[in-house]
Design an enzyme around this catalytic site. Sequence first.
Site, mmCIF file in Angstrom:
data_model
loop_
_atom_site.group_PDB
_atom_site.id
_atom_site.type_symbol
_atom_site.label_atom_id
_atom_site.label_comp_id
_atom_site.label_asym_id
_atom_site.label_seq_id
_atom_site.Cartn_x
_atom_site.Cartn_y
_atom_site.Cartn_z
ATOM 1 N N HIS A 24 92.370 41.546 39.993
ATOM 2 C CA HIS A 24 91.798 41.157 38.705
ATOM 3 C C HIS A 24 90.396 40.536 38.817
ATOM 4 O O HIS A 24 90.137 39.421 38.391
ATOM 5 C CB HIS A 24 92.752 40.361 37.814
ATOM 6 C CG HIS A 24 93.335 39.071 38.350
ATOM 7 N ND1 HIS A 24 92.590 38.087 38.929
ATOM 8 C CD2 HIS A 24 94.600 38.606 38.321
ATOM 9 C CE1 HIS A 24 93.377 37.071 39.241
ATOM 10 N NE2 HIS A 24 94.602 37.362 38.884
ATOM 11 N N HIS A 78 107.352 32.874 39.663
ATOM 12 C CA HIS A 78 106.083 33.120 38.961
ATOM 13 C C HIS A 78 106.163 34.483 38.285
ATOM 14 O O HIS A 78 106.562 35.472 38.918
ATOM 15 C CB HIS A 78 104.950 33.058 39.988
ATOM 16 C CG HIS A 78 103.575 33.205 39.443
ATOM 17 N ND1 HIS A 78 103.250 32.975 38.126
ATOM 18 C CD2 HIS A 78 102.402 33.557 40.056
ATOM 19 C CE1 HIS A 78 101.947 33.185 37.963
ATOM 20 N NE2 HIS A 78 101.420 33.543 39.110
ATOM 21 N N GLU A 80 103.704 36.373 36.993
ATOM 22 C CA GLU A 80 102.549 37.290 37.005
ATOM 23 C C GLU A 80 102.946 38.626 37.637
ATOM 24 O O GLU A 80 103.849 38.699 38.480
ATOM 25 C CB GLU A 80 101.361 36.651 37.752
ATOM 26 C CG GLU A 80 100.073 37.411 37.493
ATOM 27 C CD GLU A 80 98.791 36.670 37.884
ATOM 28 O OE1 GLU A 80 98.865 35.585 38.484
ATOM 29 O OE2 GLU A 80 97.708 37.219 37.572
ATOM 30 N N ASP A 82 101.907 40.659 39.842
ATOM 31 C CA ASP A 82 101.930 40.959 41.283
ATOM 32 C C ASP A 82 103.242 40.525 41.931
ATOM 33 O O ASP A 82 103.577 40.998 43.020
ATOM 34 C CB ASP A 82 100.721 40.346 42.004
ATOM 35 C CG ASP A 82 100.472 38.892 41.645
ATOM 36 O OD1 ASP A 82 100.873 38.463 40.554
ATOM 37 O OD2 ASP A 82 99.852 38.185 42.460
ATOM 38 N N HIS A 142 100.431 28.810 39.397
ATOM 39 C CA HIS A 142 99.178 29.243 38.832
ATOM 40 C C HIS A 142 99.239 29.454 37.307
ATOM 41 O O HIS A 142 98.222 29.427 36.637
ATOM 42 C CB HIS A 142 98.816 30.555 39.553
ATOM 43 C CG HIS A 142 97.802 31.433 38.958
ATOM 44 N ND1 HIS A 142 97.859 32.802 38.961
ATOM 45 C CD2 HIS A 142 96.641 31.127 38.334
ATOM 46 C CE1 HIS A 142 96.811 33.314 38.384
ATOM 47 N NE2 HIS A 142 96.053 32.342 37.999
ATOM 48 N N ASP A 161 102.095 31.168 44.530
ATOM 49 C CA ASP A 161 100.664 31.407 44.782
ATOM 50 C C ASP A 161 100.013 30.305 45.624
ATOM 51 O O ASP A 161 99.030 30.558 46.329
ATOM 52 C CB ASP A 161 99.898 31.488 43.450
ATOM 53 C CG ASP A 161 99.992 32.847 42.780
ATOM 54 O OD1 ASP A 161 100.463 33.803 43.410
ATOM 55 O OD2 ASP A 161 99.584 32.947 41.609
ATOM 56 N N TYR A 189 90.625 32.276 48.127
ATOM 57 C CA TYR A 189 91.724 32.357 47.164
ATOM 58 C C TYR A 189 91.706 31.142 46.232
ATOM 59 O O TYR A 189 91.788 31.272 45.003
ATOM 60 C CB TYR A 189 93.048 32.429 47.938
ATOM 61 C CG TYR A 189 94.252 32.682 47.078
ATOM 62 C CD1 TYR A 189 94.737 33.979 46.902
ATOM 63 C CD2 TYR A 189 94.912 31.645 46.437
ATOM 64 C CE1 TYR A 189 95.837 34.217 46.108
ATOM 65 C CE2 TYR A 189 96.004 31.876 45.645
ATOM 66 C CZ TYR A 189 96.469 33.160 45.483
ATOM 67 O OH TYR A 189 97.561 33.392 44.683
ATOM 68 N N HIS A 220 101.481 35.192 48.952
ATOM 69 C CA HIS A 220 100.436 36.108 49.429
ATOM 70 C C HIS A 220 100.023 35.702 50.841
ATOM 71 O O HIS A 220 99.812 34.517 51.115
ATOM 72 C CB HIS A 220 99.181 36.027 48.561
ATOM 73 C CG HIS A 220 99.343 36.493 47.147
ATOM 74 N ND1 HIS A 220 99.517 37.819 46.801
ATOM 75 C CD2 HIS A 220 99.346 35.814 45.981
ATOM 76 C CE1 HIS A 220 99.612 37.919 45.483
ATOM 77 N NE2 HIS A 220 99.520 36.715 44.960
#
Length: 390
Positions: A24, A78, A80, A82, A142, A161, A189, A220
């Site tokens: 993104h 989370h 999101e 991903d 996040h 994250d 990051y 990640h």
Amino acid sequence: MEAVEIADGIYWVGALDWNARNFHGFATLRGTSYNAYLILDEKNVLIDCVKMPFLGEMMARIRSVIDPKEIDLIVSNHAEGDHASGLPMTQHITGADVLSTKKGAEALRLNYGEMRISEVKEGEDLSIGERTLRFIETPMVHWPESMFTYVVEDQVLFSMDAFGQHYCSSQRFDDQVEKGILMEEAATYYANIVLPFGSQVKKAYEKVKGLPIKMLATSHGLIWRTHINDIVEAYLNWADGRTEERVLVIYDTMWGSTERMALAIAEGVRSQDVPVTLMRLTDTDRSMVLREVLRSRVVAVGSCTMNNGMFPTVADITTYMRGLRPKGRKAAVFGSYGWGGGASKAIRENLTAGGFELPYPDLDIRYAPMKEGVEKCIAMGVDIAKSIKS
Ligand code: FEO
């Protein structure tokens, strides 16, 4: 594709996205990974999921250990995409219930449609047999729904994250890769994802600082087991807005005038033995710029005036910084113009809204900087350097 056992009965079953180059808007030159984890106990638990296109890879890794239908629970730390876009299909395949925060349930349903979700509360413990999972809400690290999951007996913190890096590697642990690269990717990051949420990072830290932690299993990149203190200390410094005694000069230029100004300002800074980094925005991705912003005490931003405003790349980076709101930094504004000007005013507006302090007078030069203009730029660099020298 095989799972990797990271602790007794706890497996990494994530996916490696070697070719991800844009996350993104964030340039991910080393790719990334979507880390999911499998805990085998009386109840088998999947911690987080992966991006939908990588679902097959995750399932293959799970199958190397158990039949996915043997999974009883899926913890969604989370929502999101991903980590959660593969969740509906994973629930369909496994038949398992999803556990998330109340806000997580809302975000999951709004993003991916109806799912069977049980909500967990802040600090709640859940026995899965030999182990206890503890859920710790970490809003805005996040997203508002985010949480950590802690395995009490194994002292593993699934930190989603937080502490992550967009760093794809065949290795799984922090001590298996070059530490300098790892910390650089963690900084990049943080600068591009976590930067606006420093106060929330500190609140999350307060909740977990008393817990013994053997492993920070992020969503990640590499898992922290050896350099845990280093990454936690770095996060606290970044969250406090601590910077180095150094200057970043970013600029763009049409016919070279603003570039000459940038070079002269950098020369002035360097003359005072203060480190300086120079970046032309046409040639530099915004995520690399933010990594430098993270450590720099002053950011000097230069633009030629174009159509009474900023050059497009300068508009991009100052808008990006406005959103990321770096705290505790000063900024300076400079640039060349032909007739009406306008770039400096627009830059100043974005930087002010982004939380920068702007104590230096703007330096605007009509057309090209001649000898006197170059001297003014050098003097500006000297002033900036002296203002931050201890
Ligand atoms: Fe890795 Fe906020 O998702």
